[in-house]
Design a protein around this motif. Structure first.
Motif, PDB file in Angstrom:
ATOM      1  N   LEU A  92       0.465  -1.247  -0.096  1.00  0.00           N
ATOM      2  CA  LEU A  92       0.224  -0.098   0.059  1.00  0.00           C
ATOM      3  C   LEU A  92       0.655   1.614   0.001  1.00  0.00           C
ATOM      4  N   THR A  97      -4.747   4.156   3.611  1.00  0.00           N
ATOM      5  CA  THR A  97      -4.996   2.647   2.910  1.00  0.00           C
ATOM      6  C   THR A  97      -5.787   1.607   3.713  1.00  0.00           C
ATOM      7  N   GLN A  98      -4.479   1.538   4.799  1.00  0.00           N
ATOM      8  CA  GLN A  98      -5.055  -0.072   5.776  1.00  0.00           C
ATOM      9  C   GLN A  98      -5.736   0.314   6.713  1.00  0.00           C
ATOM     10  N   LYS A 138      -6.262  -8.144  -6.888  1.00  0.00           N
ATOM     11  CA  LYS A 138      -5.697  -6.615  -6.767  1.00  0.00           C
ATOM     12  C   LYS A 138      -6.953  -5.389  -7.345  1.00  0.00           C
ATOM     13  N   GLU A 142      -9.635  -3.354  -4.599  1.00  0.00           N
ATOM     14  CA  GLU A 142      -9.660  -2.309  -5.104  1.00  0.00           C
ATOM     15  C   GLU A 142     -11.206  -1.633  -4.552  1.00  0.00           C
ATOM     16  N   ILE A 154      -3.655  -0.140  -4.608  1.00  0.00           N
ATOM     17  CA  ILE A 154      -3.660  -1.011  -3.477  1.00  0.00           C
ATOM     18  C   ILE A 154      -2.113  -1.189  -5.180  1.00  0.00           C
TER      19      ILE A 154
END
Length: 165
Positions: A92, A97-98, A138, A142, A154
């Motif tokens: 990331l 974002t995490q 992915k 997303e 990502i």
């Protein structure tokens, strides 16, 4: 009459000498002003760090790796005896974002498990198949969980464990 001519010559000489002094004085002032301007420019440019080399860009922040718990799923096969055990880490851009992914982790894990359980063992045995699976995961991760939320970005899906049996 000679004295009159001599007086006129002495009067003319100081007048030419005064003009020459004025011209020399103006020239000296102009040279001094040009030198002061050049020195000021040099000092100003040197003081403010203007150089021929551009400053290198700051290094990018280190990536954040977010490890998911390992998952085990049954694969589609004729005999029904094949399974996949996979461990994933997400690369990331930042911790924000995490945090967004952590809040919706049950839904994300469900998406991943459903996608993995629809795979055949033959699809996952090649390197191209593994790359295609990483790209598919992915895209799934997303995808926004709510219509009002923007999609997360990502950088990569990384396999930390991959067993097909």
């Amino acid at each position: 009459m000679a004295s009159t001519t001599a007086n006129q010559q002495t009067v003319d000489v100081p007048a030419k000498s005064g003009k020459l002094k004025r011209i020399l004085l103006i020239a000296l002032i102009a040279i001094f002003a040009a030198g002061a301007a050049a020195g000021g420019m040099y000092f100003f440019l040197l003081k403010h760090g203007v150089s021929s080399k551009p400053a290198p860009p700051p290094p990018p922040p280190p990536p954040v790796f977010f490890a998911l718990d390992p998952m085990t799923v049954n694969l589609l096969s004729d005999d029904g005896q094949h399974y996949l055990r996979v461990g994933l880490s997400l690369k990331l851009a930042n911790e924000k974002t995490q945090e967004a992914l952590q809040q919706h982790m049950p839904e994300i894990r469900s998406r991943i498990l459903l996608a993995l359980s629809n795979k055949h063992p033959e699809d996952l045995s090649t390197l191209d198949g593994k790359h295609a699976l990483a790209d598919e995961l992915k895209t799934l991760i997303e995808k926004p969980t709510d219509a009002s939320e923007p999609p997360v970005h990502i950088e990569a899906v990384l396999f930390t464990e991959f067993v097909v049996q």
